[in-house]
Design a protein around this motif. Sequence first.
Motif, short mmCIF file in Angstrom:
data_model
loop_
_atom_site.label_atom_id
_atom_site.label_comp_id
_atom_site.label_asym_id
_atom_site.label_seq_id
_atom_site.Cartn_x
_atom_site.Cartn_y
_atom_site.Cartn_z
N ASN A 168 -0.93 -0.65 9.44
CA ASN A 168 -0.65 -0.09 8.12
C ASN A 168 -1.62 1.04 7.79
OD1 ASN A 168 -0.04 -3.37 6.63
ND2 ASN A 168 1.44 -1.94 7.51
N SER A 171 -1.34 4.21 10.34
CA SER A 171 -0.12 5.00 10.17
C SER A 171 -0.18 5.83 8.90
CB SER A 171 1.12 4.10 10.15
OG SER A 171 1.16 3.29 8.98
N ASN A 172 -0.69 5.24 7.82
CA ASN A 172 -0.75 5.97 6.56
C ASN A 172 -1.77 7.11 6.62
OD1 ASN A 172 -0.93 5.41 3.06
ND2 ASN A 172 0.96 5.67 4.22
N THR A 294 1.72 -1.13 -0.31
CA THR A 294 2.42 -0.19 0.58
C THR A 294 1.60 1.04 0.93
OG1 THR A 294 3.39 1.04 -1.26
CG2 THR A 294 4.64 -0.87 -0.44
N LEU A 295 0.39 1.14 0.41
CA LEU A 295 -0.34 2.39 0.54
C LEU A 295 0.54 3.51 -0.01
CD1 LEU A 295 -1.83 1.60 4.05
CD2 LEU A 295 -2.97 1.35 1.84
N ASN A 344 3.86 1.57 6.73
CA ASN A 344 2.85 1.48 5.68
C ASN A 344 2.94 0.20 4.87
OD1 ASN A 344 5.39 2.71 4.82
ND2 ASN A 344 4.47 2.83 2.78
#
Length: 489
Positions: A168, A171-172, A294-295, A344
């Motif tokens: 998570n 990727s963000n 979820t960022l 995310n």
Amino acid sequence: MNIHARFEAAFLRAADTPALLCPGREDWSYGRLVEETERLARALDERQVGAGDRVLVQVEKTPEAVALYLACLKTGAVYVPINTAYTKPEVEYFIDDCEPALLVVDSDFETHVSVATLDGGRGTLLASPSRDLPAAKSVSRADDDLAAIIYSSGTTGRSKGAMLTHANLLSNAETLCAAWGWRDDDVLLHALPIFHVHGLFVALHCAFQNATPVVFHAGFDAEAIIRDLPRSTVVMGVPTFYTRLVNEPAFDAAACAHMRLFISGSAPLTEQAFGAFEERTGFRILERYGMSETLMNTSNPLDGERVAGTVGFALPGVDVRIADEAGSPVPTGEVGTIEVRGPNVFKGYWRMPERTAEEFRGDGFFVTGDLGTMDAEGRITIVGRDKDLVISGGYNVYPKEVETLIDEIPEVVESAVIGVPHADFGEGVVAVVVARGRVDDELVSAHLKDRLARYKQPKRVIRVDDLPRNAMGKVQKNVLRQKYADILS
């Protein structure tokens, strides 16, 4: 897949580059940050804190606190930051819920788990660890292994721990650096707290991904921020930052001449604030949308039109839809619930499998609880929340938690806590109470002192004879918000 290994590789390549430029104290290079992270990783090893163990952290914003975060990532421990404003009873809830192997605080804290500090005093993690320990290495992590737990909450008042994985976070970070055009010569001006997704995972990760300097302020002070604009290129802030800056006589286009980008999030930015900032500086603030769970989900474009009152388009790799109660997309332009899916999106809520199942659709979309619209181009506008969450100064305030404590006051029959517009904080907390006898701001403030973080406490207390209710007996908070919309203006 340990995100720390990615950061450390960048840090070592830029060992002599400034990492944390700290007004009022010694600056740290990236080489120093690597050394201090290693030192704290050894200290965690010495205390037998290992992969998967939770480390609950309530400390002030310092370079050492950043190194502790990185040390937790490096050793595979799960970093659990909480607001420094939380009182001891509030902290005890998080201790009981996440069962940390270690609690790190700024002062003495008597509890049943192991406690340490970062201040150099008794019980500090900063004491030199045993020289016999082998050098710590970034522990291998799978994509879905936990990196952090970020506590949010619901209107029930019970805090929920959002489980964020290494995948998570990585990727963000990669997505945001690309979306916002992060450059090798960027310098981030950082005045956000680091117990929050915005300051820790969004802001710092963009800099760490590229090992670029961070002007690291302990908190937001408008005059200090203006002084440091000439050596910065990017600011990330909550709307309160920008409304306060506009009110400073020294803040103008000349002060921003070295800047590249201003980014806003954590709370809605009003069209009035957007316009006032552009008029004063010539810059159009880039607003984006994210959550603890979820960022970052969406962003206005780096190149292209940034529309006031909107949060832009879905980020690359993130699916966003506006859905009805069944999860089916609504027609273009109609209001529905914002749902998101992508790398995310968090793994679920800590030890709440039933709640996790409730929040996810069968096709993997997470139901955010925010209401919005999407136009024909895919641009998203948030129009409200389907719960009564209050966001004050970028921090979440959950009415039920405040109401429960107010209702303990003997004179109070019942209470309803709402958020109303506030020029500085976006929303301010207001308590509407039905009472027998005298109940006012002073009484409520005295009752909540030392029991509730200051930002959660009501700025006004309004006494009424009855609370408005619908046919089902539910308090109509929308009616209260409309009636008292100007109470803090």
